[in-house]
Design an enzyme around this catalytic site. Sequence first.
Site, PDB file in Angstrom:
ATOM      1  N   SER A 242       0.849  -1.184   0.000  1.00  0.00           N
ATOM      2  CA  SER A 242       0.000   0.000   0.000  1.00  0.00           C
ATOM      3  C   SER A 242       0.885   1.235   0.000  1.00  0.00           C
ATOM      4  CB  SER A 242      -0.874   0.009   1.250  1.00  0.00           C
ATOM      5  OG  SER A 242      -0.033   0.153   2.377  1.00  0.00           O
ATOM      6  N   LYS A 243       0.269   2.360  -0.272  1.00  0.00           N
ATOM      7  CA  LYS A 243       0.995   3.628  -0.346  1.00  0.00           C
ATOM      8  C   LYS A 243       1.773   3.856   0.962  1.00  0.00           C
ATOM      9  CE  LYS A 243       1.189   7.955  -2.237  1.00  0.00           C
ATOM     10  NZ  LYS A 243       1.840   8.253  -3.452  1.00  0.00           N
ATOM     11  N   ARG A 244       1.097   3.583   2.075  1.00  0.00           N
ATOM     12  CA  ARG A 244       1.713   3.807   3.375  1.00  0.00           C
ATOM     13  C   ARG A 244       2.940   2.912   3.556  1.00  0.00           C
ATOM     14  NH1 ARG A 244       0.516   1.867   8.600  1.00  0.00           N
ATOM     15  NH2 ARG A 244      -1.047   0.474   7.738  1.00  0.00           N
ATOM     16  N   HIS A 245       2.920   1.781   2.899  1.00  0.00           N
ATOM     17  CA  HIS A 245       4.006   0.825   3.073  1.00  0.00           C
ATOM     18  C   HIS A 245       4.995   0.820   1.930  1.00  0.00           C
ATOM     19  CE1 HIS A 245       1.237  -1.411   6.023  1.00  0.00           C
ATOM     20  NE2 HIS A 245       2.111  -0.706   6.676  1.00  0.00           N
TER      21      HIS A 245
END
Length: 468
Positions: A242-245
Amino acid sequence: MTNTASSAVTRFAPSPTGHLHLGGARTALFSWLLARHAGGRFHLRIEDTDKARSSHEITAAILEALTWLGITWDGEPVHQSLREDEHNRHIDRLLDEGKAYWCECTPEEVEAMRERARAEGRKPKYDLTCRERNLGPGENRVVRFKTPLTGKISYKDLVKGTITVDNTELDDMILRRPDGSPTYNLAVVVDDHDMGVTHVLRGEDHINNTLRQIHLYEALGFPVPAFAHVPLIHGPDKKKLSKRHGAQNILEYRSQGILPEALVNYLARLGWSHKDQEIFSVDELVELFNVDGLSSSAAAFDLEKLLWLNSHYIKESDVSRLADLLAEQFAARGITGCDRSTLEKIVPQYQPRAKTMAEMADEAAVFLIADEDVEYDEKAVRKVLTDEALSRLRDIRNLLADLDSFDESALERALNEHMERSGIGFKDIAQPIRVAVTGRTRSPGLFETLAILGKAKSLARIDRALSL
Ligand code: GLU
């Protein structure tokens, strides 16, 4: 060993419909390493056939990201959209040779065939209605490939091992759309062949395409290259990245102050290994890279490890390069015009522990901001700037004002003498001065901090603290 023969020609083939992310960058890196290790060639092909979704800006950003990572390509990038005539020439050849056919079934009809197959518990596919009708070209017609109706297709993936599928599992894929444009599988095969590609390394989401592409290679009479499919990168939660990761544009890592060699080292280890070594220079990677070291199971993104590698490379980097990067970080924060020698004094203070250049800039900005912009941490002021400390600070202010030289050793000498004379210890003066000139209790060494700030700023800030 044939998989890295000296003639190895590899390529990276991004679609400029989205920015370069970790997965793509890693595919590019592995392909590049495979070619460089073998003394072969590495090409870039921009798969810009989806005209509506492709953009020049994204193409430029992908090239910039690859260049930043040091992934250099041979020759000019090939633009797939300019090769349509070549693709169509080969489709015509397949038609002439009876290996492809015109089909007039509409998408709705094909969907209905699939529905029917699904309802009857069969594999949803095109039902071959037009395969033997010998139709010619016509409006809204597509060209389909005659996939063998029996037998199996099998190849030995350099990462995944032997992969075999019954031909009955595969559709008679479309080679040319109703608007005359060639489809992805056909274009890729013709391009890879024309570019002399010997090793196709890409994400495992392409394995299904590979099986179809091998049929096309054979039908077109082209030698089949070697294929290596690398597993996808997962987030730390084992789900899709994901974007956060970490699923962000590679250039964002640059703005976050990651060094390219740290990201390259990180990406190389994400799915490839050589014994238990963690730190690799680019030269070492080129020397050691081999597809045998590629892992066949998914790798998980681990930000902590990337930051660990980044700190390592920050420590190893020379000050002058980091000073440039720090200036860029400051510029992004609206802090400009800092002189070179100040930057070069700041860097070594943070180099031993900064995880990113952005973190370094955040912490070091206090040296460059206007004195009136220093923000005093309330807790630090309450705890450290007691009445007693303020009265000591007044004496120190006067002492500093009298100094002719404001370098580290002069400051150290003067403050040591002062402590001896007044019978106070280092801790009695260090924190009050630090809070006075930076607003907080954490900063580089006391003498270094004052020397970097210089006399005028140090005095101005102490005066502000005295009047809080
Ligand atoms: N353009 C394709 C993609 O971005 C890659 C095609 C390939 O590597 O064959 O997924």
